[in-house]
Design a protein around this motif. Structure first.
Motif, PDB file in Angstrom:
ATOM      1  N   SER A   1       0.833  -1.208   0.000  1.00  0.00           N
ATOM      2  CA  SER A   1       0.000   0.000   0.000  1.00  0.00           C
ATOM      3  C   SER A   1       0.867   1.258   0.000  1.00  0.00           C
ATOM      4  O   SER A   1       0.597   2.210  -0.747  1.00  0.00           O
ATOM      5  N   VAL A   2       1.899   1.269   0.833  1.00  0.00           N
ATOM      6  CA  VAL A   2       2.806   2.419   0.880  1.00  0.00           C
ATOM      7  C   VAL A   2       3.554   2.562  -0.442  1.00  0.00           C
ATOM      8  O   VAL A   2       3.779   3.678  -0.922  1.00  0.00           O
ATOM      9  N   ASP A   3       3.906   1.437  -1.047  1.00  0.00           N
ATOM     10  CA  ASP A   3       4.575   1.459  -2.342  1.00  0.00           C
ATOM     11  C   ASP A   3       3.694   2.111  -3.400  1.00  0.00           C
ATOM     12  O   ASP A   3       4.160   2.935  -4.209  1.00  0.00           O
TER      13      ASP A   3
ATOM     14  N   ILE B   1      -3.062   2.540   8.297  1.00  0.00           N
ATOM     15  CA  ILE B   1      -2.076   2.962   7.294  1.00  0.00           C
ATOM     16  C   ILE B   1      -2.576   2.659   5.890  1.00  0.00           C
ATOM     17  O   ILE B   1      -2.475   3.500   4.979  1.00  0.00           O
TER      18      ILE B   1
ATOM     19  N   CYS C   1      -3.422   5.449   2.983  1.00  0.00           N
ATOM     20  CA  CYS C   1      -2.709   5.412   1.699  1.00  0.00           C
ATOM     21  C   CYS C   1      -3.687   5.360   0.530  1.00  0.00           C
ATOM     22  O   CYS C   1      -3.557   6.121  -0.442  1.00  0.00           O
TER      23      CYS C   1
ATOM     24  N   PHE D   1       1.288   4.235  -2.790  1.00  0.00           N
ATOM     25  CA  PHE D   1       1.178   5.642  -2.388  1.00  0.00           C
ATOM     26  C   PHE D   1       2.376   6.453  -2.882  1.00  0.00           C
ATOM     27  O   PHE D   1       2.221   7.527  -3.474  1.00  0.00           O
ATOM     28  N   VAL D   2       3.571   5.923  -2.650  1.00  0.00           N
ATOM     29  CA  VAL D   2       4.787   6.619  -3.074  1.00  0.00           C
ATOM     30  C   VAL D   2       4.842   6.738  -4.594  1.00  0.00           C
ATOM     31  O   VAL D   2       5.228   7.785  -5.135  1.00  0.00           O
TER      32      VAL D   2
END
Length: 351
Positions: free
Chosen positions: A138-140, A222, A226, A142-143
């Motif tokens: 998920s963070v990947d 999180i 995201c 988002f980035v």
């Protein structure tokens, strides 16, 4: 799924009736009771055995297939690194599921003290590693959407492998309490593998709450944050018309939430077991644990059916469908990053 069915059955009854003494003290001398399994006479128990056998078969071979394809048949990318690690976690879980199935049938632990500590630790390792990897993915995403230029230059396989290693180390650390508190003892004429929290005050509550927060609540906050930001960012972008990059991930997150929520709910209820019905807690914990186990076989199924349109590719091989499911995300994200980088380049030229 006896390893994840909570501590009510193995701690509360003993603490209440034995005044906190170690349950293994019953091993001394002749047992008062002769153990006789009643599982095969109980509809719920038989149903859970059938469900867990299906989970083992589907999960073991399904994840083995994902590992084979993503690890040996596909070009190594950041996306395949994420999904390969997730498949390995689910595969290990399913590989040791027969221990739990045997315990459910026999209603007794026959594999010794080491395996009593080792096998439950692996099952909790799966829970933490799965949710940590879903957070990483998920963070990947988002980035990649919010900082496309940086992602284009720094989103490498080497970095992805390092992040996966950190996630596994954290998951191992969170699984250690299971090995510490698990013990083998005798109760009602049978040998059991149980959680012995009697020597450490509030240890049961600390372990349960930490698992709930670190393994469920915080990761989902999180993930939700995201994805909310991603949706807001892309709502006017052409990419929103193509849902391929998010279909697999959304399905994986939803499956994890649905499968693990009942287990965590009953684990929290178990902390105040005196105000809840005994049979309700027992049944809820067993059903919740089996639902949690089901998450390990759902992941490879989602890889297959969440790729390109299933009906259109019905005649294609299972391998092709699974490869498309994982490759689609990488291709679309790469195109988006390339477009974003070009746009940023043109903008800087004008400035």
């Amino acid at each position: 799924m006896e390893f994840l069915d909570g501590d009510y059955e193995y701690d509360y009854d003993y603490d209440k009736h034995n005044n906190g003494t170690n349950v293994s003290s019953e091993i001394i001398g002749q047992p008062v009771f002769t153990h006789k399994t009643t599982c095969l006479k109980d509809r719920l128990c038989v149903s859970l055995i059938v469900v867990n056998v299906l989970i083992f078969l589907l999960g073991f071979f399904g994840n083995a297939l994902v590992i084979w394809i993503s690890g040996f048949k596909m070009k190594k990318t950041v996306n395949t690194t994420w999904y390969l690690s997730l498949a390995v976690s689910d595969f290990v879980f399913c590989a040791f599921l027969p221990f739990s199935i045997v315990q459910m049938v026999m209603e007794e632990w026959i594999f010794g003290r080491f395996m009593c500590k080792f096998v439950p630790s692996l099952l909790f390792l799966n829970m933490f590693s799965s949710i940590f990897l879903l957070v990483i993915i998920s963070v990947d995403r988002f980035v990649s959407v919010m900082f496309p230029v940086w992602a284009q230059n720094n989103r490498t396989i080497k970095m992805a492998s390092f992040i996966v290693l950190l996630a596994w180390l954290l998951a191992i650390a969170m699984s250690v309490p299971s090995a510490i508190f698990r013990e083998v003892g005798s109760h009602m004429g049978s040998t059991i593998c149980y959680n012995n929290y009697t020597l450490h005050m509030n240890s049961h509550k600390i372990v349960a709450v930490s698992r709930f927060l670190v393994g469920f609540i915080v990761p989902f906050l999180i993930i939700i944050i995201c994805y909310s930001i991603i949706i807001l960012k892309l709502r006017n972008n052409r990419m929103t018309k193509n849902t391929k990059p998010f279909k697999v991930m959304t399905a994986l997150v939803a499956a994890f939430f649905i499968c693990w929520l009942p287990y965590h709910v009953f684990i929290v209820l178990e902390l105040n077991n005196e105000v809840h019905d005994h049979n309700l807690l027992q049944s809820g914990l067993k059903i919740g644990a089996s639902m949690a186990a089901a998450n390990s076989f759902l992941n490879p199924v989602l890889y297959v059916f969440m790729g390109n349109d299933f009906k259109r590719k019905f005649k294609s091989s299972v391998l092709s469908k699974m490869e498309n499911a994982m490759a689609d995300e990488g291709r679309t994200i790469s195109r988006y990053l390339s477009r974003s980088s070009s746009m940023d380049g043109r903008a800087s030229t004008h400035i």
